[in-house]
Design an enzyme around this catalytic site. Structure first.
Site, PDB file in Angstrom:
ATOM      1  CB  ALA A 276      17.980  -7.799   1.433  1.00  0.00           C
TER       2      ALA A 276
ATOM      3  CB  CYS B  96       1.324   2.418  13.800  1.00  0.00           C
ATOM      4  SG  CYS B  96       1.301   2.908  11.925  1.00  0.00           S
TER       5      CYS B  96
ATOM      6  CB  CYS C 137       0.211   6.329  13.940  1.00  0.00           C
ATOM      7  SG  CYS C 137      -1.001   5.344  14.011  1.00  0.00           S
TER       8      CYS C 137
ATOM      9  CG  HIS D 101      -3.343   2.257  13.145  1.00  0.00           C
ATOM     10  ND1 HIS D 101      -2.137   2.437  12.853  1.00  0.00           N
ATOM     11  CD2 HIS D 101      -3.756   1.103  13.799  1.00  0.00           C
ATOM     12  CE1 HIS D 101      -1.459   1.003  12.867  1.00  0.00           C
ATOM     13  NE2 HIS D 101      -2.438   0.343  13.131  1.00  0.00           N
TER      14      HIS D 101
ATOM     15  CG  ASN E 299       1.040  -4.280  -2.150  1.00  0.00           C
ATOM     16  OD1 ASN E 299       0.418  -4.383  -3.269  1.00  0.00           O
ATOM     17  ND2 ASN E 299       2.340  -4.106  -2.362  1.00  0.00           N
TER      18      ASN E 299
ATOM     19  CB  SER F 279       5.319  -4.376   6.627  1.00  0.00           C
ATOM     20  OG  SER F 279       5.449  -2.890   6.033  1.00  0.00           O
TER      21      SER F 279
ATOM     22  CG  HIS G 116      -1.682   3.896   9.296  1.00  0.00           C
ATOM     23  ND1 HIS G 116      -1.573   4.576  10.385  1.00  0.00           N
ATOM     24  CD2 HIS G 116      -1.881   5.177   8.291  1.00  0.00           C
ATOM     25  CE1 HIS G 116      -2.152   5.858  10.427  1.00  0.00           C
ATOM     26  NE2 HIS G 116      -2.464   6.121   9.083  1.00  0.00           N
TER      27      HIS G 116
ATOM     28  CG  HIS H 155       0.414   2.559   3.592  1.00  0.00           C
ATOM     29  ND1 HIS H 155      -0.026   1.631   4.479  1.00  0.00           N
ATOM     30  CD2 HIS H 155       1.516   2.147   3.053  1.00  0.00           C
ATOM     31  CE1 HIS H 155       0.822   0.614   4.355  1.00  0.00           C
ATOM     32  NE2 HIS H 155       1.839   0.702   3.396  1.00  0.00           N
TER      33      HIS H 155
ATOM     34  CD  GLN I  72       4.832   0.662  -1.194  1.00  0.00           C
ATOM     35  OE1 GLN I  72       5.987   0.555  -1.411  1.00  0.00           O
ATOM     36  NE2 GLN I  72       4.568  -0.900  -0.969  1.00  0.00           N
TER      37      GLN I  72
ATOM     38  CD  GLU J  90      -2.759  -2.945 -18.919  1.00  0.00           C
ATOM     39  OE1 GLU J  90      -3.111  -1.628 -18.865  1.00  0.00           O
ATOM     40  OE2 GLU J  90      -2.994  -3.741 -18.246  1.00  0.00           O
TER      41      GLU J  90
ATOM     42  CG  HIS K 177      -7.314   0.982 -16.793  1.00  0.00           C
ATOM     43  ND1 HIS K 177      -6.631   1.341 -17.942  1.00  0.00           N
ATOM     44  CD2 HIS K 177      -6.588  -0.096 -16.528  1.00  0.00           C
ATOM     45  CE1 HIS K 177      -5.277   0.697 -18.170  1.00  0.00           C
ATOM     46  NE2 HIS K 177      -5.532  -0.413 -17.432  1.00  0.00           N
TER      47      HIS K 177
ATOM     48  CG  PHE L 233       2.842 -14.922  -1.108  1.00  0.00           C
ATOM     49  CD1 PHE L 233       3.850 -14.335  -1.605  1.00  0.00           C
ATOM     50  CD2 PHE L 233       2.057 -14.266  -0.128  1.00  0.00           C
ATOM     51  CE1 PHE L 233       4.648 -13.081  -0.853  1.00  0.00           C
ATOM     52  CE2 PHE L 233       2.653 -13.286   0.715  1.00  0.00           C
ATOM     53  CZ  PHE L 233       4.078 -13.023   0.129  1.00  0.00           C
TER      54      PHE L 233
ATOM     55  CD  GLU M  56       6.456  -8.138  -6.711  1.00  0.00           C
ATOM     56  OE1 GLU M  56       7.084  -8.763  -5.935  1.00  0.00           O
ATOM     57  OE2 GLU M  56       6.055  -7.203  -6.542  1.00  0.00           O
TER      58      GLU M  56
END
Ligand code: ZN
Ligand code: ZN
Ligand code: ZN
Length: 352
Positions: free
Chosen positions: A29, A52, A55, A115, A155, A163, A166, A168, A170, A184, A298, A314, A319
Site C-alpha cells: 500500500a 519516467c 527510462c 519509451h 500488464n 503505472s 514504458h 516492460h 514483471q 492446469e 504456453h 477491471f 490475479e
C-alpha cells in the site's frame, strides 16, 4: 502467533469456500500510484521521458538510478509484492482464518530503452532479446531453493493497472504454486494418465484441423482463441513442439515466438486503433525440482476490452494468471470524498 505480522508481511490467506490460497501484500500500500487509471491510451510521443522511472539514466525510488542501458534492463522491483525473506508466521483459527507468510522475488524487465515502443512496434530482433532475458531469468530464479514457480507477465496499459507506458514486464518468483497454474498442471497430468498424450498438444491438433479459432501461426507457434474463452479476444499462444519452458526453445523457435507475439499484438492494437491493454503471462513448468513432462509451454493473453476502448472489466494482471489479490485493503484506504469534489483538477493545480 503475532497478528500484526499479517498487517505488514506478504502472506497467503486461505479461502475455505473455494479452498484456494489468496496472495495478500499489505506492505505494498506504500507503493506510489503513478498511473491515472482512466486515461485514453495515446502512445507516448517521446523516445525518452525525463520523468519516467524506467527510462535509461533516470532516478527510481529511493535514489536508485537506472544505468544508461542500450537494450534490455532487469532490476528488483522497488515495491515488490513478495519479499525474499519475510518473517515466518502462520495462523489457523478453526480452519477458517488461515494465513501464512510467503517468500518470493519480484523483478521488472524493461524491453527496450525506447519509451515510446511496445512489442507490436519493436523489431523481431529486439523482442527476441527480451525472450532470451525471460529464459535467463526463469533459469536463474527457478534455480533458487525456495522458488517453486516463476511467473513472467506483462500488464499493458493503465486499464490493466500498469503505472507506466514504458515497455516492460514483471517477474514474480514464488515459493508457492499459484492457483491457476496448479489447476492446469493437475489437468495436464490427469489427461496424460488417461490418454497417454499431452492435453495441449492434442487440443492444438484439433484446433489446427478446424482452423476456425486460429488467429495467426508460424512454423513453431500458434495463437488461437480457446474454445473456453471467457474474455472477448482472449488468446492462448501454444508452442507446436511439446516443451515445458522457454529455456528449451532453440534459436529458430525463439525468433518465431518473437514474430508471433509481434503479429498477435499488432492485431490487438488494430482492433480499436488504440494501444490495446492486456494482461499476458507465460505458463511454464514449476521450478520445484520435478521434471513435469506433462507441462506444455504456453502464454495467455487476457484483454479487458469488452466492446470498445472504454467499456471494460477491471481486473489486474497477476490475479488473472495467479491468484486473486484482495482489493479490500485498497478500498478501505480510499477517501470518501469524491475526486471531483476535492478542489484539485487532474493536473494537481487548484481548480478555479
Ligand atoms: Zn520510459
Ligand atoms: Zn504438449
Ligand atoms: Zn495456462
Amino acid at each position: 502467533m503475532n497478528p500484526s505480522l499479517f498487517d505488514e508481511a506478504p502472506h497467503r490467506r486461505f479461502n475455505p469456500l473455494t479452498r484456494e490460497w489468496v496472495l495478500v501484500s499489505p506492505h505494498r500500500a506504500k507503493r506510489p500510484w503513478l498511473g491515472k487509471v482512466e486515461k485514453a491510451a495515446a502512445p507516448p510521443q517521446v523516445s525518452f521521458d525525463p520523468s519516467c522511472y524506467l527510462c535509461p539514466g533516470n532516478a527510481r525510488a529511493e535514489g536508485v538510478r537506472n544505468p544508461d542501458y542500450k537494450s534490455t534492463y532487469v532490476f528488483d522491483n522497488d515495491f515488490p509484492a513478495l519479499l525474499p525473506d519475510p518473517p515466518a508466521g502462520a495462523i489457523d483459527e478453526e480452519g477458517l482464518i488461515v494465513a501464512r507468510t510467503e517468500a518470493g522475488i519480484c523483478r521488472v524487465v524493461c524491453f527496450t530503452p525506447r519509451h515510446d515502443l511496445t512489442i507490436p512496434r519493436m523489431s523481431v530482433e529486439d523482442t527476441r532479446r527480451v525472450i532470451d532475458v525471460w529464459a535467463g531469468q526463469y533459469l536463474e530464479l527457478g534455480a533458487r531453493a525456495q522458488i517453486r514457480h516463476v511467473q513472467i507477465f506483462e500488464n499493458r496499459g493503465a486499464l490493466m493497472g500498469a503505472s507506466n507506458p514504458h515497455p516492460h514486464c514483471q517477474i514474480w518468483a514464488d515459493a508457492e504454486l499459484p492457483n491457476i497454474p496448479a489447476r492446469e498442471i493437475e489437468s495436464l497430468r490427469e489427461h496424460h494418465k488417461r490418454h497417454g498424450s499431452c492435453l495441449l498438444c492434442r487440443y492444438l491438433e484439433l484446433e489446427l484441423a478446424r482452423g476456425e479459432r486460429i488467429v495467426c501461426a508460424n512454423d513453431d507457434f500458434v495463437a488461437l482463441v480457446p474454445y473456453w474463452a471467457v474474455w472477448p479476444f482472449e488468446t492462448i499462444v501454444l508452442s507446436r513442439r511439446h516443451v515445458q519452458d522457454l529455456t528449451q526453445l532453440g534459436d529458430r523457435e525463439r525468433n518465431q515466438l518473437a514474430d508471433l507475439m509481434r503479429r498477435l499484438t499488432t492485431r490487438y492494437d488494430n482492433l480499436f486503433e488504440t494501444a490495446f491493454p492486456y494482461s499476458m503471462g507465460f505458463h511454464q513448468r514449476p521450478t520445484d525440482g520435478e521434471t513435469h513432462s506433462e507441462c506444455h509451454l504456453h502464454a495467455h493473453y487476457l484483454p479487458p476490452l469488452l466492446r470498445s476502448a472504454t467499456v471494460r472489466k477491471f481486473m489486474v494482471g497477476y490475479e488473472l494468471l495467479g491468484t486473486p489479490q484482495r482489493a479490500a485493503a485498497r478500498l478501505r484506504d480510499m477517501t470518501e470524498t469524491h475526486y471531483l469534489d476535492r478542489g484539485f483538477c487532474e493536473s494537481g493545480r487548484p481548480s478555479s
